[in-house]
Design a protein around this motif. Structure first.
Motif, PDB file in Angstrom:
ATOM      1  N   ARG A   1     -32.796 -37.249  68.425  1.00 39.91           N
ATOM      2  CA  ARG A   1     -33.142 -37.851  69.484  1.00 39.91           C
ATOM      3  C   ARG A   1     -34.772 -38.367  69.349  1.00 39.91           C
ATOM      4  O   ARG A   1     -34.814 -39.478  70.185  1.00 39.91           O
ATOM      5  CB  ARG A   1     -32.892 -36.879  70.705  1.00 39.91           C
ATOM      6  CG  ARG A   1     -33.142 -37.493  72.209  1.00 39.91           C
ATOM      7  CD  ARG A   1     -33.348 -36.293  73.282  1.00 39.91           C
ATOM      8  NE  ARG A   1     -31.685 -35.691  73.183  1.00 39.91           N
ATOM      9  CZ  ARG A   1     -30.741 -36.357  74.061  1.00 39.91           C
ATOM     10  NH1 ARG A   1     -30.943 -37.448  74.677  1.00 39.91           N
ATOM     11  NH2 ARG A   1     -29.724 -35.688  74.051  1.00 39.91           N
ATOM     12  N   SER A   2     -35.672 -37.560  68.844  1.00 38.94           N
ATOM     13  CA  SER A   2     -36.863 -37.885  68.734  1.00 38.94           C
ATOM     14  C   SER A   2     -37.347 -37.675  67.338  1.00 38.94           C
ATOM     15  O   SER A   2     -37.117 -36.593  66.786  1.00 38.94           O
ATOM     16  CB  SER A   2     -37.742 -36.960  69.812  1.00 38.94           C
ATOM     17  OG  SER A   2     -39.153 -37.278  69.597  1.00 38.94           O
ATOM     18  N   GLU A   3     -38.272 -38.332  66.979  1.00 43.20           N
ATOM     19  CA  GLU A   3     -38.827 -38.301  65.543  1.00 43.20           C
ATOM     20  C   GLU A   3     -40.480 -38.185  65.729  1.00 43.20           C
ATOM     21  O   GLU A   3     -41.126 -38.295  64.544  1.00 43.20           O
ATOM     22  CB  GLU A   3     -38.608 -39.379  64.593  1.00 43.20           C
ATOM     23  CG  GLU A   3     -36.935 -39.339  64.342  1.00 43.20           C
ATOM     24  CD  GLU A   3     -36.325 -40.533  63.537  1.00 43.20           C
ATOM     25  OE1 GLU A   3     -35.622 -40.410  62.599  1.00 43.20           O
ATOM     26  OE2 GLU A   3     -37.285 -41.639  63.773  1.00 43.20           O
ATOM     27  N   GLY A   4     -40.759 -38.145  66.903  1.00 38.69           N
ATOM     28  CA  GLY A   4     -42.100 -37.952  67.131  1.00 38.69           C
ATOM     29  C   GLY A   4     -42.508 -36.764  67.731  1.00 38.69           C
ATOM     30  O   GLY A   4     -42.328 -35.448  67.203  1.00 38.69           O
ATOM     31  N   ASP A   5     -43.236 -36.805  69.292  1.00 42.30           N
ATOM     32  CA  ASP A   5     -43.725 -35.727  69.651  1.00 42.30           C
ATOM     33  C   ASP A   5     -42.552 -34.416  70.049  1.00 42.30           C
ATOM     34  O   ASP A   5     -42.911 -33.262  70.074  1.00 42.30           O
ATOM     35  CB  ASP A   5     -44.340 -36.089  71.058  1.00 42.30           C
ATOM     36  CG  ASP A   5     -45.709 -36.750  70.665  1.00 42.30           C
ATOM     37  OD1 ASP A   5     -46.302 -36.801  69.754  1.00 42.30           O
ATOM     38  OD2 ASP A   5     -46.060 -37.313  71.925  1.00 42.30           O
ATOM     39  N   GLY A   6     -41.281 -35.142  70.298  1.00 41.21           N
ATOM     40  CA  GLY A   6     -40.145 -34.148  70.519  1.00 41.21           C
ATOM     41  C   GLY A   6     -39.154 -33.974  69.079  1.00 41.21           C
ATOM     42  O   GLY A   6     -38.126 -33.184  69.375  1.00 41.21           O
ATOM     43  N   LEU A   7     -39.933 -33.833  68.043  1.00 43.10           N
ATOM     44  CA  LEU A   7     -39.262 -33.496  66.923  1.00 43.10           C
ATOM     45  C   LEU A   7     -38.299 -32.135  66.567  1.00 43.10           C
ATOM     46  O   LEU A   7     -37.098 -32.076  66.654  1.00 43.10           O
ATOM     47  CB  LEU A   7     -40.083 -33.639  65.411  1.00 43.10           C
ATOM     48  CG  LEU A   7     -39.581 -33.527  64.299  1.00 43.10           C
ATOM     49  CD1 LEU A   7     -38.557 -34.249  63.874  1.00 43.10           C
ATOM     50  CD2 LEU A   7     -40.575 -33.544  63.291  1.00 43.10           C
TER      51      LEU A   7
ATOM     52  N   ALA B   1     -35.879 -31.723  69.321  1.00 41.02           N
ATOM     53  CA  ALA B   1     -34.546 -32.536  68.595  1.00 41.02           C
ATOM     54  C   ALA B   1     -33.694 -32.056  67.611  1.00 41.02           C
ATOM     55  O   ALA B   1     -32.631 -31.981  67.433  1.00 41.02           O
ATOM     56  CB  ALA B   1     -34.966 -33.808  68.393  1.00 41.02           C
TER      57      ALA B   1
ATOM     58  N   PRO C   1     -44.758 -43.653  75.400  1.00 43.18           N
ATOM     59  CA  PRO C   1     -44.186 -44.804  74.757  1.00 43.18           C
ATOM     60  C   PRO C   1     -44.628 -45.977  75.409  1.00 43.18           C
ATOM     61  O   PRO C   1     -45.325 -46.117  76.542  1.00 43.18           O
ATOM     62  CB  PRO C   1     -42.823 -44.327  75.332  1.00 43.18           C
ATOM     63  CG  PRO C   1     -42.440 -43.281  75.543  1.00 43.18           C
ATOM     64  CD  PRO C   1     -43.907 -42.567  76.305  1.00 43.18           C
TER      65      PRO C   1
END
Length: 332
Positions: free
Chosen positions: A6-12, A15, A122
């Motif tokens: 779902r997220s590969e950034g701040d929410g890695l 996720a 975003p």
């Protein structure tokens, strides 16, 4: 359960935990596609994500993951148009070029880009990619259409701006106009240390997340990601031979036997009695990835033969025309 997080950034981390929970509750295998930590603020977190997956595997969740050896995401390289404000691009490329003939509009576009680069969270424009790359120094021009700016190819936005004596945001606007809306650039949004951490992990397989039919599908001016042609030779050349981050044998395992085992392909990915003879014969000292962001169409060096089901499909870089592949109809 083969998932793109779902997220590969701040929410890695959330996720990764979500994917593990889904697989655990469903009682199924888990494979996380092309693990990465995007955004300079998240660099260094891949090790933490891998430890979460290892912990899940240790308690009985069949969890796996793959990664590709590059610091740029995306199947194709971004157009310069993607860095402009959506309001400027509402009329398409032609409309934007017409609007940007006025100096006042160019200054306003410059201000909007700079403002977007400063914002958090975003964005509807490529500003988000520029921020994740750590700013204009993480964005590299990879293609131009005319000869006038050819010497700028391979330079960062910051370097181009310095050469022109303008702000990086103004450089984006002026480049867009001079290249008539074309040209390509890449944003280095993944940390190199994270890439090596993933490659080193025995848990992580190698996957390209690429396509081989792009030459027919893309417009002539567009550039794909070099991972489409060079992911696997790059692991063997860069991380096994040059950096010695892994052994050659481990590199081969990551792109053959490990992935076949994860997918339940018991008769693939190994050189053994009863397995299909899918073989690549290469020179360990010469194998190399020649595809780059500036020239992504180059095939690998050092590969002598490719055999599919025991038949030679390619020899010395040339296809033989033999098509011996079989459809894999069921995974176990």
């Amino acid at each position: 359960y083969y998932t793109h997080l779902r997220s590969e950034g701040d929410g890695l981390m959330d996720a990764v935990q979500e994917a593990i929970a889904i697989a655990e509750q469903a009682g199924t295998k888990l494979e996380i596609a092309h693990l990465k930590a995007m955004g300079r603020g998240n660099w260094g977190r891949i090790g933490e994500a891998i430890r979460l997956i290892e912990a899940a595997a240790a308690r009985g969740v069949p969890a796996g993951v793959d990664a590709y050896p590059y610091t740029v995401a995306g199947i194709t390289q971004g157009r310069l148009a993607s860095l402009l404000p959506p309001s400027i691009m509402e009329g398409g490329v032609d409309g934007a070029l017409q609007a940007l003939t006025g100096e006042g509009v160019r200054r306003r576009a410059e201000e909007m880009i700079e403002e977007a680069w400063r914002e958090e969270g975003p964005s509807e424009m490529g500003a988000n990619w520029v921020r994740m790359a750590g700013g204009p120094r993480g964005v590299v021009l990879t293609r131009v259409e005319g000869d006038e700016n050819r010497e700028l190819v391979g330079k960062t936005l910051a370097e181009i701006a310095e050469a022109w004596g303008v702000s990086p945001a103004r450089a984006v606007v002026d480049l867009f106009v001079e290249e008539r809306g074309r040209g390509s650039a890449v944003c280095h949004v993944i940390g190199e240390e994270d890439v090596e951490t993933a490659v080193r992990s025995p848990l992580v397989g190698v996957g390209s997340d690429g396509h081989v039919g792009l030459k027919r599908a893309l417009p002539e001016w567009a550039l794909p990601h070099p991972r489409n042609y060079a992911t696997f030779p790059r692991v063997l050349a860069e991380y096994a031979r040059r950096r010695r981050a892994i052994s050659l044998e481990e590199g081969v395992r990551k792109m053959t036997g490990l992935n076949a085992e994860r997918m339940g392909l018991t008769d693939r990915g190994r050189v053994a009695d009863g397995c299909w003879a899918d073989l690549v014969v290469f020179d360990p000292g010469q194998i190399d990835d020649r595809a780059s962001y500036l020239d992504p169409w180059q095939t690998a060096a050092g590969i002598r033969w490719v055999l599919v089901n025991g038949h030679i499909a390619a020899e010395d870089g040339r296809l033989t025309g033999v098509r011996a592949g079989q459809i894999v109809r069921r995974l176990r």
